[in-house]
Design an enzyme around this catalytic site. Sequence first.
Site, PDB file in Angstrom:
ATOM      1  N   ASP A   1       0.202 -12.134   3.368  1.00  0.00           N
ATOM      2  CA  ASP A   1       1.112 -11.614   4.400  1.00  0.00           C
ATOM      3  C   ASP A   1       0.280 -11.537   5.674  1.00  0.00           C
ATOM      4  O   ASP A   1      -0.685 -12.288   5.828  1.00  0.00           O
ATOM      5  CB  ASP A   1       1.687 -10.264   3.958  1.00  0.00           C
ATOM      6  CG  ASP A   1       2.991  -9.933   4.662  1.00  0.00           C
ATOM      7  OD1 ASP A   1       2.936  -9.529   5.831  1.00  0.00           O
ATOM      8  OD2 ASP A   1       4.062 -10.092   4.064  1.00  0.00           O
TER       9      ASP A   1
ATOM     10  N   ASN B   1       1.395 -18.183  11.039  1.00  0.00           N
ATOM     11  CA  ASN B   1       1.892 -19.182  10.082  1.00  0.00           C
ATOM     12  C   ASN B   1       3.402 -19.413  10.206  1.00  0.00           C
ATOM     13  O   ASN B   1       3.856 -20.572  10.231  1.00  0.00           O
ATOM     14  CB  ASN B   1       1.520 -18.714   8.661  1.00  0.00           C
ATOM     15  CG  ASN B   1       2.208 -19.512   7.591  1.00  0.00           C
ATOM     16  OD1 ASN B   1       3.259 -19.127   7.078  1.00  0.00           O
ATOM     17  ND2 ASN B   1       1.636 -20.647   7.241  1.00  0.00           N
TER      18      ASN B   1
ATOM     19  N   LYS C   1       4.921  -4.528  -2.265  1.00  0.00           N
ATOM     20  CA  LYS C   1       4.103  -4.856  -1.088  1.00  0.00           C
ATOM     21  C   LYS C   1       2.804  -4.076  -1.186  1.00  0.00           C
ATOM     22  O   LYS C   1       2.768  -2.988  -1.758  1.00  0.00           O
ATOM     23  CB  LYS C   1       4.828  -4.457   0.202  1.00  0.00           C
ATOM     24  CG  LYS C   1       4.389  -5.251   1.403  1.00  0.00           C
ATOM     25  CD  LYS C   1       5.082  -6.607   1.438  1.00  0.00           C
ATOM     26  CE  LYS C   1       4.887  -7.370   2.695  1.00  0.00           C
ATOM     27  NZ  LYS C   1       5.834  -8.494   2.797  1.00  0.00           N
TER      28      LYS C   1
HETATM   29  N1  GLU Z   1       4.676 -12.054   2.425  1.00  0.00           N
HETATM   30  C1  GLU Z   1       5.815 -12.918   2.315  1.00  0.00           C
HETATM   31  C2  GLU Z   1       7.093 -12.163   2.601  1.00  0.00           C
HETATM   32  O1  GLU Z   1       7.119 -11.150   3.273  1.00  0.00           O
HETATM   33  C3  GLU Z   1       5.844 -13.672   0.997  1.00  0.00           C
HETATM   34  C4  GLU Z   1       5.769 -12.823  -0.219  1.00  0.00           C
HETATM   35  C5  GLU Z   1       5.515 -13.604  -1.473  1.00  0.00           C
HETATM   36  O2  GLU Z   1       5.366 -14.812  -1.439  1.00  0.00           O
HETATM   37  O3  GLU Z   1       5.480 -12.954  -2.521  1.00  0.00           O
HETATM   38  O4  GLU Z   1       8.153 -12.594   2.216  1.00  0.00           O
END
Ligand code: GLU
Length: 427
Positions: free
Chosen positions: A146, A221, A106
Amino acid sequence: MSKEFNAFEMAQRQFDAVAEKLQLGEGMRELLRWPQREYHFTIPIKMDDGSVKVFKGFRVQHSDARGPCKGGIRFHPQETIDTVRALATWMTWKCAVVDIPLGGGKGGVICDPHDLSAREQEQICRNWVRQVARNIGPVQDVPAPDVMTNPQHMVWMMDEYEKITGGHFPGAITGKPVELGGSLGRTEATGYGVIYTVREALKRMNIPIKGIKASLQGFGNVAQYAAKLLIDLGGTVVAVSSWDNTDYKAYTFRNLEGIDVDFLLSITDRFGTVDKTKAAEAGYEVLDAEAWLEQDVEILIPAALENQVTGENAHKIHDNVKILSEGANGPTTPEADEILKEKGIFVIPDFLANAGGVTCSYFEQVQCNTNFFWPKEEVLERLDQKMTLAFHAVTDLAEETDEFMRDAAYMIAIQRVATACHLRGWA
Ligand code: GLU
């Protein structure tokens, strides 16, 4: 959000409890409690007014035991390294529970996009990539959107990465626009995935989805597409909530007849603030921030941020609520979990419920790697299959072992990651 809340401590507490159940060895526990690597850096930006502002950026790689790290980048004024650590850890479990060959990572930048021009945001994206270009990429760590980041941010990042590496690497970042190697269905994927799991849970409870009522926290989203699909399947969404950037408070928008997603979207600005006056004129009740949690519905979907359903407010949940499906990452604290257990509410834990986004990101990578792109129906069908399979595997285990859903999901995910570490000879 209470000051004491620390998302990483919560992620470690959840892990420790399940590591004990799985009787993992000490070394393995220590390995999986911590991120493998983390990068902290400054991002100096020449602002539009000529001044220089320095932002703080992070990338945390929790585990690459099962494949390249994977996870989004958040732009948030309250971002902390511990929140990013927690979110990276949850990504490891998320990829493992849906069994895609990726690890967890992340990233974040402490900033508020509301106060930044498009040019300033582009500079932050490009500079962020310059700081970690050597440590990310299709075979190392693959970022995605995100909270408060979107496909345009991903293109700027991909472009910068390609400039540095001198080749085309569409698999280096996911959540890109469809015109530049993105996958059809990626925008819908997280919200739809939440509803695929709700649909399967209702089937197991023998409750028809037609006529079901839901209340959602958030109108970004995830919440938008979850609401859309639930309504398409015959359900009614009586409330959503949204953050208001004009007075820095959240509000719940209620319509007992059912909200109209397209109408609410038409009065929502690009940062997700719903226009209160226009909503009230159209007959929506504008209620306080926590009202979404207190509605007489069967389904609750927190789809905003972490630490929202807590020991202080979980008792306000209506007795008719049967399912709480976590669209957000980490919305429910361990204290709230105890109250949900007492109330007999069926919890679909975050890293299972909202895994649709990263699953579709994985499909995006597969399509980029083969340079062959699938029709939207195929993407959504494959997504539905993956989510449905993972949901039933977790629920079967929860029933067989009489474990809470969150613990059963953790047991599957942690075991898969521990096996990968063991096979690699790490622990
Ligand atoms: N940000 C999204 C999550 O928390 C997707 C992460 C991604 O597609 O790598 O799952």
